[in-house]
Design an enzyme around this catalytic site. Structure first.
Site, mmCIF file in Angstrom:
data_model
loop_
_atom_site.group_PDB
_atom_site.id
_atom_site.type_symbol
_atom_site.label_atom_id
_atom_site.label_comp_id
_atom_site.label_asym_id
_atom_site.label_seq_id
_atom_site.Cartn_x
_atom_site.Cartn_y
_atom_site.Cartn_z
ATOM 1 N N CYS A 1 2.826 8.343 -5.956
ATOM 2 C CA CYS A 1 2.391 8.709 -4.617
ATOM 3 C C CYS A 1 2.665 10.194 -4.319
ATOM 4 C CB CYS A 1 3.013 7.755 -3.600
ATOM 5 S SG CYS A 1 2.078 7.669 -2.072
ATOM 6 N N HIS B 1 3.130 2.076 -5.254
ATOM 7 C CA HIS B 1 4.579 2.125 -5.520
ATOM 8 C C HIS B 1 5.052 0.946 -6.366
ATOM 9 C CE1 HIS B 1 5.934 5.249 -2.521
ATOM 10 N NE2 HIS B 1 4.690 5.031 -2.117
ATOM 11 N N GLU C 1 7.789 0.401 -7.664
ATOM 12 C CA GLU C 1 9.194 0.031 -7.410
ATOM 13 C C GLU C 1 9.308 -0.998 -6.289
ATOM 14 O OE1 GLU C 1 7.734 2.745 -6.390
ATOM 15 O OE2 GLU C 1 8.596 3.481 -4.505
HETATM 16 N N1 GLN Z 1 1.774 10.653 2.509
HETATM 17 C C1 GLN Z 1 2.729 11.201 1.585
HETATM 18 C C2 GLN Z 1 2.346 12.620 1.173
HETATM 19 O O1 GLN Z 1 1.307 13.062 1.518
HETATM 20 C C3 GLN Z 1 2.834 10.324 0.363
HETATM 21 C C4 GLN Z 1 3.355 8.966 0.731
HETATM 22 C C5 GLN Z 1 4.190 8.309 -0.293
HETATM 23 O O2 GLN Z 1 4.709 8.928 -1.218
HETATM 24 N N2 GLN Z 1 4.388 7.020 -0.108
HETATM 25 O O3 GLN Z 1 3.084 13.280 0.509
#
Ligand code: GLN
Length: 189
Positions: free
Chosen positions: A81, A169, A171
């Protein structure tokens, strides 16, 4: 072979990876300062969190260039992410950070109602549950990047050489499949 994975631990969801990897009998340590980046490690995790905050901290701690160097030198790296956003070559509307993974991303793509959601998705080694939290969308990828996971028609997991990345994610779900893919990458590195 005893595997050791360094987890970037300056911001975001790093504890969960540590628990999961330790459960898989993998050694872990937290990367909090520049000197941690010189330690021996077989793999690196860039966790989810907030990519802009991570970037700022990496600059403040003078870690960005060394981190980039280690990944460029071939260290197997898994970005999740925000970690994937850090790795991306281009980010819609802003400048890139590490710029090592040939994908274009759009941050916070899934609108309000779907800010966070769980859904089943597909991967190269079978169906898996996926948790998205203000996830980015991979809007395009170069021919050097291999898709490894999908949610509907969206590519949500990719691999390019020593780099693995997901917009969801792993995890936060019970499946170990993504960790297994990453551990295989490390073993074959
Ligand atoms: N919205 C976050 C970003 O732009 C990422 C979200 C996440 O890592 N769960 O960095």
């Amino acid at each position: 072979m005893m595997i050791t994975i360094g987890i970037l631990a300056i911001q975001g969801a790093f504890i969960e990876h540590k628990k999961r990897l330790n459960g898989l009998k993998i050694n872990t340590f937290e990367i909090r300062q520049l000197s941690d980046l010189t330690k021996n490690m077989d793999g690196l995790i860039l966790p989810g969190g907030e990519s802009t905050a991570m970037k700022r901290l990496l600059l403040d701690l003078n870690m960005l260039e060394s981190l980039k160097r280690r990944i460029k030198d071939g260290l197997p790296t898994f970005g999740i992410c925000a970690g994937l956003i850090l790795l991306a070559q281009s980010i819609k509307g802003e400048s890139s950070h590490l710029g090592l993974l040939e994908i274009d991303v759009e941050r916070n793509f899934y609108g309000r109602q779907k800010d966070s959601f769980k859904a089943p998705g597909q991967s190269i080694i079978g169906d898996i549950p996926m948790t998205f939290i203000r996830a980015p969308k991979i809007v395009s990828l170069s021919k050097n990047v291999t898709p490894i996971a999908w949610y509907h028609h969206d590519v949500v997991g990719v691999r390019q050489g020593n780099i693995l990345g997901t917009t969801f994610h792993p995890e936060l779900d019970r499946s170990n499949k993504l960790y297994e893919i990453f551990i295989d990458m490390i073993k074959n590195a």
